[in-house]
Design an enzyme around this catalytic site. Sequence first.
Site, PDB file in Angstrom:
ATOM      1  N   ASP A  80     -23.346  -5.352   2.100  1.00  0.00           N
ATOM      2  CA  ASP A  80     -22.632  -4.118   1.739  1.00  0.00           C
ATOM      3  C   ASP A  80     -23.197  -2.891   2.452  1.00  0.00           C
ATOM      4  OD1 ASP A  80     -20.939  -5.469   0.091  1.00  0.00           O
ATOM      5  OD2 ASP A  80     -21.424  -4.360  -1.738  1.00  0.00           O
TER       6      ASP A  80
ATOM      7  N   TYR B 202     -11.380 -16.004 -14.563  1.00  0.00           N
ATOM      8  CA  TYR B 202     -11.857 -17.347 -14.217  1.00  0.00           C
ATOM      9  C   TYR B 202     -13.057 -17.729 -15.078  1.00  0.00           C
ATOM     10  CZ  TYR B 202     -14.950 -14.638 -11.013  1.00  0.00           C
ATOM     11  OH  TYR B 202     -15.825 -13.735 -10.462  1.00  0.00           O
TER      12      TYR B 202
ATOM     13  N   ARG C 264     -23.330 -14.223 -11.538  1.00  0.00           N
ATOM     14  CA  ARG C 264     -24.162 -13.555 -10.515  1.00  0.00           C
ATOM     15  C   ARG C 264     -25.647 -13.704 -10.826  1.00  0.00           C
ATOM     16  NH1 ARG C 264     -21.269  -9.317  -7.500  1.00  0.00           N
ATOM     17  NH2 ARG C 264     -23.339  -8.733  -6.796  1.00  0.00           N
TER      18      ARG C 264
HETATM   19  C1  LIG Z   1     -15.511  -5.931  -9.144  1.00  0.00           C
HETATM   20  C2  LIG Z   1     -16.194  -6.696  -8.045  1.00  0.00           C
HETATM   21  C3  LIG Z   1     -16.014  -8.077  -7.962  1.00  0.00           C
HETATM   22  C4  LIG Z   1     -16.602  -8.805  -6.899  1.00  0.00           C
HETATM   23  N1  LIG Z   1     -16.391 -10.156  -6.815  1.00  0.00           N
HETATM   24  C5  LIG Z   1     -16.898 -10.852  -5.759  1.00  0.00           C
HETATM   25  C6  LIG Z   1     -16.672 -12.271  -5.644  1.00  0.00           C
HETATM   26  O1  LIG Z   1     -16.040 -12.903  -6.507  1.00  0.00           O
HETATM   27  N2  LIG Z   1     -17.171 -12.907  -4.539  1.00  0.00           N
HETATM   28  C7  LIG Z   1     -17.887 -12.257  -3.570  1.00  0.00           C
HETATM   29  O2  LIG Z   1     -18.297 -12.894  -2.571  1.00  0.00           O
HETATM   30  N3  LIG Z   1     -18.124 -10.913  -3.679  1.00  0.00           N
HETATM   31  C8  LIG Z   1     -17.663 -10.209  -4.749  1.00  0.00           C
HETATM   32  N4  LIG Z   1     -17.924  -8.865  -4.857  1.00  0.00           N
HETATM   33  C9  LIG Z   1     -18.711  -8.183  -3.799  1.00  0.00           C
HETATM   34  C10 LIG Z   1     -20.207  -8.372  -3.981  1.00  0.00           C
HETATM   35  O3  LIG Z   1     -20.587  -8.000  -5.273  1.00  0.00           O
HETATM   36  C11 LIG Z   1     -21.006  -7.541  -2.973  1.00  0.00           C
HETATM   37  O4  LIG Z   1     -20.392  -7.578  -1.721  1.00  0.00           O
HETATM   38  C12 LIG Z   1     -22.432  -8.107  -2.847  1.00  0.00           C
HETATM   39  O5  LIG Z   1     -23.117  -7.998  -4.063  1.00  0.00           O
HETATM   40  C13 LIG Z   1     -23.212  -7.377  -1.741  1.00  0.00           C
HETATM   41  O6  LIG Z   1     -24.537  -7.853  -1.707  1.00  0.00           O
HETATM   42  P1  LIG Z   1     -25.681  -7.018  -1.005  1.00  0.00           P
HETATM   43  O7  LIG Z   1     -26.924  -7.809  -1.189  1.00  0.00           O
HETATM   44  O8  LIG Z   1     -25.262  -6.656   0.366  1.00  0.00           O
HETATM   45  O9  LIG Z   1     -25.757  -5.640  -1.799  1.00  0.00           O
HETATM   46  P2  LIG Z   1     -26.124  -5.358  -3.326  1.00  0.00           P
HETATM   47  O10 LIG Z   1     -25.688  -6.468  -4.193  1.00  0.00           O
HETATM   48  O11 LIG Z   1     -25.605  -4.001  -3.628  1.00  0.00           O
HETATM   49  O12 LIG Z   1     -27.712  -5.340  -3.343  1.00  0.00           O
HETATM   50  C14 LIG Z   1     -28.443  -4.251  -2.834  1.00  0.00           C
HETATM   51  C15 LIG Z   1     -29.847  -4.280  -3.432  1.00  0.00           C
HETATM   52  O13 LIG Z   1     -30.600  -3.225  -2.842  1.00  0.00           O
HETATM   53  C16 LIG Z   1     -31.259  -2.501  -3.853  1.00  0.00           C
HETATM   54  N5  LIG Z   1     -31.427  -1.121  -3.364  1.00  0.00           N
HETATM   55  C17 LIG Z   1     -30.461  -0.185  -3.169  1.00  0.00           C
HETATM   56  N6  LIG Z   1     -31.004   0.962  -2.722  1.00  0.00           N
HETATM   57  C18 LIG Z   1     -32.337   0.744  -2.616  1.00  0.00           C
HETATM   58  C19 LIG Z   1     -33.442   1.554  -2.227  1.00  0.00           C
HETATM   59  N7  LIG Z   1     -33.272   2.819  -1.830  1.00  0.00           N
HETATM   60  N8  LIG Z   1     -34.687   1.010  -2.263  1.00  0.00           N
HETATM   61  C20 LIG Z   1     -34.878  -0.284  -2.650  1.00  0.00           C
HETATM   62  N9  LIG Z   1     -33.869  -1.088  -3.054  1.00  0.00           N
HETATM   63  C21 LIG Z   1     -32.621  -0.581  -3.033  1.00  0.00           C
HETATM   64  C22 LIG Z   1     -30.344  -2.596  -5.056  1.00  0.00           C
HETATM   65  O14 LIG Z   1     -31.048  -2.334  -6.261  1.00  0.00           O
HETATM   66  C23 LIG Z   1     -29.862  -4.040  -4.936  1.00  0.00           C
HETATM   67  O15 LIG Z   1     -30.752  -4.928  -5.548  1.00  0.00           O
HETATM   68  C24 LIG Z   1     -17.387  -8.122  -5.916  1.00  0.00           C
HETATM   69  C25 LIG Z   1     -17.602  -6.740  -6.041  1.00  0.00           C
HETATM   70  C26 LIG Z   1     -17.031  -6.033  -7.099  1.00  0.00           C
HETATM   71  C27 LIG Z   1     -17.277  -4.544  -7.205  1.00  0.00           C
END
Ligand SMILES: Cc1cc2nc3c(=O)[nH]c(=O)nc-3n(C[C@H](O)[C@H](O)[C@H](O)COP(=O)(O)OP(=O)(O)OC[C@H]3O[C@@H](n4cnc5c(N)ncnc54)[C@H](O)[C@@H]3O)c2cc1C
Length: 397
Positions: free
Chosen positions: A295, A217, A108
């Site tokens: 997310d 993996y 990641r």
């Molecule tokens: C165990 C596990 C395994 C996974 N494996 C996979 C995989 O193999 N393949 C895959 O595609 N997905 C996988 N996922 C899912 C994936 O990790 C998430 O869906 C993905 O990271 C979502 O990205 P995002 O950018 O939407 O949110 P996030 O990664 O949660 O990023 C949100 C960002 O917003 C910031 N933030 C939050 N609140 C605030 C605030 N109030 N002010 C300013 N900044 C803020 C956070 O600090 C963060 O940097 C896995 C998840 C888990 C739990």
Amino acid sequence: MDQVSRVVIAGAGIGGLCVALALAKQGVQVVVCEQAASLGEVGAGLQISPNALKVLRQLGLEAELSGLAFVPQYAAIRDYKSGEYYLKSSLGEQAEVRYGAPYWHLHRADLHQVLAAACAKAGVELVLNAVVTGYRENTELNQVCLLLEDGGEFSADLLIGADGIRSKVREQMLGQECPNYMGQVAWRGVIPVSDLIVNIKPDACVWAGPGRHFVSYYLRGGDYVNFVAVEERSDWQSESWREEGDVEELKRAFANWHPEVSELIKSASSTFLWALNGRNELPTWHEGRVVLLGDACHPMLPFMAQGAAMAIEDAFVLAKYLSRHTLSDALLKYEQVRKPRATKIQQMSKANAGLYHMHGGVLGKMKLKALQAAGRFVPDVIQSKLDVVYGYDVTKD
Ligand SMILES: Cc1cc2nc3c(=O)[nH]c(=O)nc-3n(C[C@H](O)[C@H](O)[C@H](O)COP(=O)(O)OP(=O)(O)OC[C@H]3O[C@@H](n4cnc5c(N)ncnc54)[C@H](O)[C@@H]3O)c2cc1C
């Protein structure tokens, strides 16, 4: 509403950085506000399937990422004790031919770093220590203003809430509501191959067992092994949704599993424990000049390894529509296209919990046996389920 020339994004996760890059490449001025004091990602692996890779390719990142990837040869589901294969589906070169892009494993942090560097090069402004508390719409000025905890503000034509499962942007748009604890916890860890006392096959492997499953993996060209160990637990007592895990507890939970699992875990020196949370389908993903992504609007169980992939797809689609339509049309079309797809993958991920955890005892085992038989006699049926996920290409019209 007109087209956008300035966008502010809450959250510099994989979704936030992807949409920032896609927009900056279209000439949009982009500011990303991230709560963390420094950029980084959790020390864990990510399966990047061909549908997500097609987007990363379009964003010009494939060549750089290829040097950091590991290419698994098979996607496998195996029995937790005997090691018998319930499913063995080709990845490697065959995935590339079938889906039009390879299936990769990435660390990641590597993906995040490459995205952040590309954003910086494309002129994206990143603001760290910027804790988003909400927003204010100014309809007279046709602007939305992102509000920070320290009193700072950023005005733009559009605000994208890419701030994850506990999104403050979502909270203001749709009201305060805790994410649902999905009754499962996940230990995650990365082990250097030099520390391993057992040989691990070069596959994306799910080990299915009663009430638990284990995923392993390789990462970084095969120098590390990533693991995710999932266990059903009726409640989550801790305030936090992520905390340091107890390696001894993990070892005990998987002690009598196949040696490839139990011996692998013996090499782990540390682990993080996550509560797995989800949300029901949201009534809407956008309102006025504010839209959600990743997310923040569709968290899912990681049992299809598609959460980040969906955020990456969202990013491309949103940027594409913003370049072609007025703002209101773009947001409408974005939700129309993305919501059914993300909801379907959410449901598929949830269904896999039952399969991987042998729900229903003997019946659960029979389902895995049926999968095994289908893989042997009607492999196209199995393949067509994966085609829907991996064959999808948001970069094509
Ligand atoms: C165990 C596990 C395994 C996974 N494996 C996979 C995989 O193999 N393949 C895959 O595609 N997905 C996988 N996922 C899912 C994936 O990790 C998430 O869906 C993905 O990271 C979502 O990205 P995002 O950018 O939407 O949110 P996030 O990664 O949660 O990023 C949100 C960002 O917003 C910031 N933030 C939050 N609140 C605030 C605030 N109030 N002010 C300013 N900044 C803020 C956070 O600090 C963060 O940097 C896995 C998840 C888990 C739990």
